[in-house]
Design an enzyme around this catalytic site. Structure first.
Site, PDB file in Angstrom:
ATOM      1  N   HIS A   1      -5.657  -4.211  -2.766  1.00  0.00           N
ATOM      2  CA  HIS A   1      -5.423  -5.638  -3.040  1.00  0.00           C
ATOM      3  C   HIS A   1      -4.746  -5.814  -4.399  1.00  0.00           C
ATOM      4  CE1 HIS A   1      -8.966  -6.010  -0.207  1.00  0.00           C
ATOM      5  NE2 HIS A   1      -8.096  -6.819   0.349  1.00  0.00           N
TER       6      HIS A   1
ATOM      7  N   LEU B   1      -7.113   3.170   1.821  1.00  0.00           N
ATOM      8  CA  LEU B   1      -8.069   2.237   1.211  1.00  0.00           C
ATOM      9  C   LEU B   1      -8.359   1.085   2.154  1.00  0.00           C
ATOM     10  CD1 LEU B   1      -7.258   1.755  -2.571  1.00  0.00           C
ATOM     11  CD2 LEU B   1      -8.725   3.400  -1.442  1.00  0.00           C
TER      12      LEU B   1
ATOM     13  N   ASN C   1     -14.052  -8.555  -1.215  1.00  0.00           N
ATOM     14  CA  ASN C   1     -14.416  -7.141  -1.338  1.00  0.00           C
ATOM     15  C   ASN C   1     -13.168  -6.346  -1.764  1.00  0.00           C
ATOM     16  OD1 ASN C   1     -16.046  -4.927  -1.300  1.00  0.00           O
ATOM     17  ND2 ASN C   1     -15.913  -4.608   0.905  1.00  0.00           N
TER      18      ASN C   1
ATOM     19  N   ILE D   1      -2.108   2.348   0.624  1.00  0.00           N
ATOM     20  CA  ILE D   1      -2.590   3.000  -0.599  1.00  0.00           C
ATOM     21  C   ILE D   1      -3.729   3.936  -0.186  1.00  0.00           C
ATOM     22  CG2 ILE D   1      -3.539   2.635  -2.921  1.00  0.00           C
ATOM     23  CD1 ILE D   1      -0.849   1.268  -2.595  1.00  0.00           C
TER      24      ILE D   1
END
Ligand code: PAF
Length: 285
Positions: A37, A186, A32, A178
């Site tokens: 990432h 996030l 996900n 982030i």
């Protein structure tokens, strides 16, 4: 990009890679994938020649079965992202590959002290699951560098402790949180928020940030009052607050008078979604 599902095949690949003396960077994920990432992968490329990303929704770290069931599985979409980022290997094992004898009988790894407090108290067994899967992944992949986000601050400290105390020669590199423009950190869990919750969620960071600004120069009594008022504000916004306080940034114990570098940890439920956030601050006495 190789997609590998079997430990044996991964092992053969790692042996070959090690012979080339190339540095291996490892980004563990539960899939996900989001921009956080991608930033981790970009960071990994600054350190390593070969980038390996694992995607494994690790049942051992879920304290809540419903949470596990609802965890989004987006493998195809994730692969498109990873391919775009030129990742070399995606390790995507089945559960039987990782836990062939079931989870109940699985040998485990625990970082005792840090795993029991804060998030560990609210989510019993969670960090035992994290440290067990991370140890396994480290053993399979033998990376030179492994990359983790700072949003899961307690997880990061626990993994650093694991690496130190089990003498892994892996360097842990962390990436600052982030955020969206509205401040929300996030997280894959943000996808579980409904439209109304999405509007409320950024207040966790906004209120934490404001609280940090207010407490920096205050003594501990006033600090407590400010933090208490902020918690009430969060509750009024619709959060169910679990953790909202400052801690020693290394031990996560309540900070002593002398400690200046502290971490503000925030953890709160918004509907069925648990949101976490943090901010490092330097107290001025
Ligand atoms: O932070 C996560 O996504 C997970 O806890 C991790 C590190 C991939 C272990 O399953």
């Amino acid at each position: 990009m190789y997609i590998i599902k079997k430990i044996k095949i991964l092992h053969q690949k790692i042996i070959l890679l090690k012979k080339t003396n190339k540095k291996i960077g490892f980004v563990p994920t539960m899939g996900n994938l989001h921009n956080g990432h991608i930033k981790l992968i970009l960071l990994s490329k600054k350190y390593a020649d070969i980038i390996i990303v694992s995607i494994f929704i690790n049942p051992m770290q879920f304290d809540n079965l419903l949470d596990l069931k609802n965890y989004p599985q987006t493998f195809k979409k994730d692969c498109v992202i990873l391919q775009k980022q030129n990742v070399d290997i995606v390790f995507f094992p089945d559960i039987n590959e990782i836990y062939p004898n079931g989870i109940k009988n699985q040998t485990f790894v625990v970082v005792p002290k840090l795993s029991k407090i804060l998030e560990g108290r609210s989510r019993p067994g969670h960090f035992k699951g994290v440290t067990t899967i991370i140890s396994k992944l480290f053993n399979f992949i033998q990376p030179d560098f492994a990359f983790f986000g700072e949003k899961d601050y307690q997880q990061l400290l626990i993994i650093k402790t694991l690496v130190k105390e089990l003498n892994y020669t892996i360097k842990i590199i962390s990436l600052p949180i982030i955020r969206l423009k509205n401040g929300l950190a996030l997280s894959s869990r943000n996808n579980n928020l409904n439209t109304k919750e999405k509007k409320i969620a950024p207040y966790l960071y906004k209120i934490m940030k404001k609280t940090c600004e207010k407490i920096i120069k205050e003594d501990s009594d006033i600090r407590k009052k400010i933090i208490h008022s902020s918690k009430i504000l969060l509750i009024k916004k619709g959060f169910s607050v679990d953790i909202f306080n400052i801690y020693n940034a290394q031990t996560l114990e309540p900070p002593s008078q002398k400690i200046k570098e502290v971490i503000f940890l925030a953890s709160a439920w918004l509907g069925k979604t648990r949101l976490i956030d943090n901010k490092k601050i330097f107290l001025i006495y």
